[in-house]
Design an enzyme around this catalytic site. Sequence first.
Site, PDB file in Angstrom:
ATOM      1  N   ASP A  11       0.763  -1.483  -0.028  1.00 10.62           N
ATOM      2  CA  ASP A  11      -0.177   0.189   0.021  1.00 10.62           C
ATOM      3  C   ASP A  11       0.671   1.186  -0.082  1.00 10.62           C
ATOM      4  OD1 ASP A  11      -3.503   0.705   1.795  1.00 10.62           O
ATOM      5  OD2 ASP A  11      -1.723   2.062   0.814  1.00 10.62           O
ATOM      6  N   ASP A 105      -3.627   1.920  -5.415  1.00 10.66           N
ATOM      7  CA  ASP A 105      -2.395   2.400  -4.412  1.00 10.66           C
ATOM      8  C   ASP A 105      -2.208   0.971  -3.728  1.00 10.66           C
ATOM      9  OD1 ASP A 105      -3.773   2.604  -2.142  1.00 10.66           O
ATOM     10  OD2 ASP A 105      -1.924   4.040  -1.910  1.00 10.66           O
ATOM     11  N   GLU A 106      -2.857  -0.161  -4.533  1.00 13.01           N
ATOM     12  CA  GLU A 106      -2.591  -1.301  -3.317  1.00 13.01           C
ATOM     13  C   GLU A 106      -2.595  -2.145  -4.392  1.00 13.01           C
ATOM     14  OE1 GLU A 106      -5.330  -2.618  -0.046  1.00 13.01           O
ATOM     15  OE2 GLU A 106      -6.198  -0.485  -0.361  1.00 13.01           O
TER      16      GLU A 106
HETATM   17  P1  TTP Z   1      -5.202   4.593   0.959  1.00 16.69           P
HETATM   18  O1  TTP Z   1      -4.562   4.561   0.464  1.00 16.69           O
HETATM   19  O2  TTP Z   1      -6.392   4.499   2.271  1.00 16.69           O
HETATM   20  O3  TTP Z   1      -4.736   6.394   1.257  1.00 16.69           O
HETATM   21  P2  TTP Z   1      -3.273   6.819   1.320  1.00 16.69           P
HETATM   22  O4  TTP Z   1      -2.443   6.293   0.764  1.00 16.69           O
HETATM   23  O5  TTP Z   1      -3.406   8.459   0.864  1.00 16.69           O
HETATM   24  O6  TTP Z   1      -2.521   7.015   2.299  1.00 16.69           O
HETATM   25  P3  TTP Z   1      -1.579   5.411   3.926  1.00 16.69           P
HETATM   26  O7  TTP Z   1      -0.686   6.289   3.961  1.00 16.69           O
HETATM   27  O8  TTP Z   1      -2.893   5.496   5.016  1.00 16.69           O
HETATM   28  O9  TTP Z   1      -1.895   4.588   2.530  1.00 16.69           O
HETATM   29  O10 TTP Z   1      -6.090   5.376  -0.497  1.00 16.69           O
HETATM   30  C1  TTP Z   1      -5.516   5.783  -1.534  1.00 16.69           C
HETATM   31  C2  TTP Z   1      -5.469   7.196  -2.249  1.00 16.69           C
HETATM   32  O11 TTP Z   1      -7.030   6.821  -2.766  1.00 16.69           O
HETATM   33  C3  TTP Z   1      -5.603   7.945  -1.094  1.00 16.69           C
HETATM   34  O12 TTP Z   1      -4.250   9.154  -1.996  1.00 16.69           O
HETATM   35  C4  TTP Z   1      -6.689   9.042  -2.108  1.00 16.69           C
HETATM   36  C5  TTP Z   1      -7.608   8.142  -2.480  1.00 16.69           C
HETATM   37  N1  TTP Z   1      -8.683   8.207  -1.805  1.00 16.69           N
HETATM   38  C6  TTP Z   1      -9.811   8.587  -1.407  1.00 16.69           C
HETATM   39  O13 TTP Z   1     -10.333   9.771  -2.889  1.00 16.69           O
HETATM   40  N2  TTP Z   1     -11.091   9.364  -0.880  1.00 16.69           N
HETATM   41  C7  TTP Z   1     -10.855   8.463   0.569  1.00 16.69           C
HETATM   42  O14 TTP Z   1     -11.954   8.504   0.321  1.00 16.69           O
HETATM   43  C8  TTP Z   1      -9.883   7.212   0.750  1.00 16.69           C
HETATM   44  C9  TTP Z   1      -9.210   6.560   1.894  1.00 16.69           C
HETATM   45  C10 TTP Z   1      -8.554   7.295  -0.515  1.00 16.69           C
HETATM   46 MG    MG Z   2      -2.284   3.881   0.385  1.00 15.81          MG
END
Ligand code: TTP
Ligand code: MG
Length: 449
Positions: A11, A105-106
Site C-alpha cells: 500500500d 495504490d494497493e
Molecule cells: P489509501 O491507501 O487509503 O490512503 P493513502 O495512500 O493516502 O494513505 P496511507 O498512507 O494511509 O495508505 O488510499 C489511496 C488513495 O486513494 C489516497 O491517496 C487518495 C484516495 N482516497 C480517496 O480519494 N478517498 C478516500 O476516502 C480514501 C481513503 C482514499
Molecule cells: Mg495508501
Amino acid sequence: MRTRPVILHLDLDAFFCAVEQLHKPSLRGKPVIVGGIGRRGVVATASYEARVFGVGSAMPVAQARRLCPNAAYLWPRFAAYRAASEVVMGLLREQTPLVEQVSVDEAYLDLTPVHPDIDVAGVTELAERLRAAVHELSGLTASMGVGTSKLIAKIGSELHKPDGLTVIAPGDEANTLAPMPIRRLPGVGPATQTRLRRRGISTIGDLARTSTADVIEALGQAHGSALHQYAQGIDHRAVVPERDAKSVSAEETFPTDLTARRELTEHLRRLAGRVTARLDKEGVSGRTVTLKLRRYDFSTLTRSTTLDQPTAAASTIVAAAVQLLAAIDTSDGVRLLGVGVSGLTDYTQQDLLAALEPDPAQAEETPDDDTSDDGSAPGAATPVEVAASGRSWVPGQDITHAERGPGWVQGSGLGRVTVRFEGPHTAPGPIRTFSIDDPALAPAAPPTW
Ligand code: TTP
Ligand code: MG
C-alpha cells in the site's frame, strides 16, 4: 491453509499527496491536502505532515482548513496518480505472475509460483528489496505486510505505516489479531460492529473465542462463518490477477429477506454511496447503472440503464437504481441488493468544475454529508474563479508558460493566477503572478516518470 509466508500486500503511503510532493519540490516535507472533489468537498488524502493536525480522508475540506490552515490544498490530478500507479504495478508484476491490484495504490502478490518454500528471513529480505526498488523507480514509499493469507498481509501493511514492513510468521496469525478491534476485519461495518458489541464482542480475540453457532446466530450463515474464520487467522482467499476494473459495484446480503420498499431504497442509497466513494477514489465516472437483486428463492436478476452522460454523483446513481427497482416485483422478499456502475471514463475538467455547483437534490437527501461544522455550502471549500473567457485554473494544476516553461497553479482569484515554476527534477522554484487570461499560459499534461 498456506504454511509459508507467501502473500504480500503493498500500500503506497499518502499516495495522492506523495505524488504531489514528488512533482512539486516546494511541497516536500510540508502539509499537503488533496481534495475538494465530489459534491461534498471532502479530503481525498492528507500528507503525513498534515495528519499530525488531525486531518484525514473523507473529512470536509472546510474542517481541514480550520485544523491545518497552512497546508497546500490541491485538486486531484488523477492522470498523474494513474501514471505513478502503473509504474509501481508494473514492477510488482515482474516479481510474480500472481498480482491482484485492488485499488490505485494497493496490490496483493502471491509468491508461490516463484518462491514456494520461502521462509520468514527470505521473505523479509525480498520485501525490503522490493520496497527499495519501488522507491528507486517511482520516488514513492510503500508499506508492506507479509503472511500466510491476504487478511494477514493487509493487516501487516497497516502496522508500520508509513514506509514500513511487517512480516507475520506462520503460526502467529491468531495472536497478532487477538487484541485488535473487530472493525479491522474485512466486512465489519458499523452494523456488524453493533450486533457483535451487543454480545460483548469487541476485539478479534473475543470473536475467535465465541462459538461458531453464536456468531452465525448474530450475523447469519455466510457472513458469520467467514468472520469467525478470519478471527482465527484463517483465510483461504486466492490472489486473483485481474484486468483493469471495468465496473465498480457494491452489494449487500440481508440477514432476513426485505420487502418494504422504503427499506430497500434506503439500502440502495447506502450502496450507491459506497460506489460513489470508490469512483471518487479512482477518479472515474460511468454511464451505465446496474441493479442486482436476489429473491427469497435465490433467483437473481440484473437490470441496467444507460445515462446520457457519465456520472459519479450518488444522487444520480440512486435515482437510476430506484427506477430500476420500481419495475421489479419484490413482494416475496429480497435477500441481496447490489448497485454497479460501468462504462467508466476518467474524470474530466468538467467533472471537477461540476463538483463546484451546489447540488440541491443531493443536499436535501443527505444533509449530514453536506454540512460541515460551520455550515459552509457543499463544494465551497475550494473556490475557483472562472474568467469571462471561460478559462479557469485550479490549485495544483499543471501548466506551461510560453517563456518560463512548466509549473503549477498555486491559486487564483481577483482575475489573477499564481504559478510556481518547478518540476520533479528542479529545486523549489519561483512564484509569479499573471492575469487569468494571459495567452502565454496553457494547461499541460503531468510530468512523466
Ligand atoms: P489509501 O491507501 O487509503 O490512503 P493513502 O495512500 O493516502 O494513505 P496511507 O498512507 O494511509 O495508505 O488510499 C489511496 C488513495 O486513494 C489516497 O491517496 C487518495 C484516495 N482516497 C480517496 O480519494 N478517498 C478516500 O476516502 C480514501 C481513503 C482514499
Ligand atoms: Mg495508501
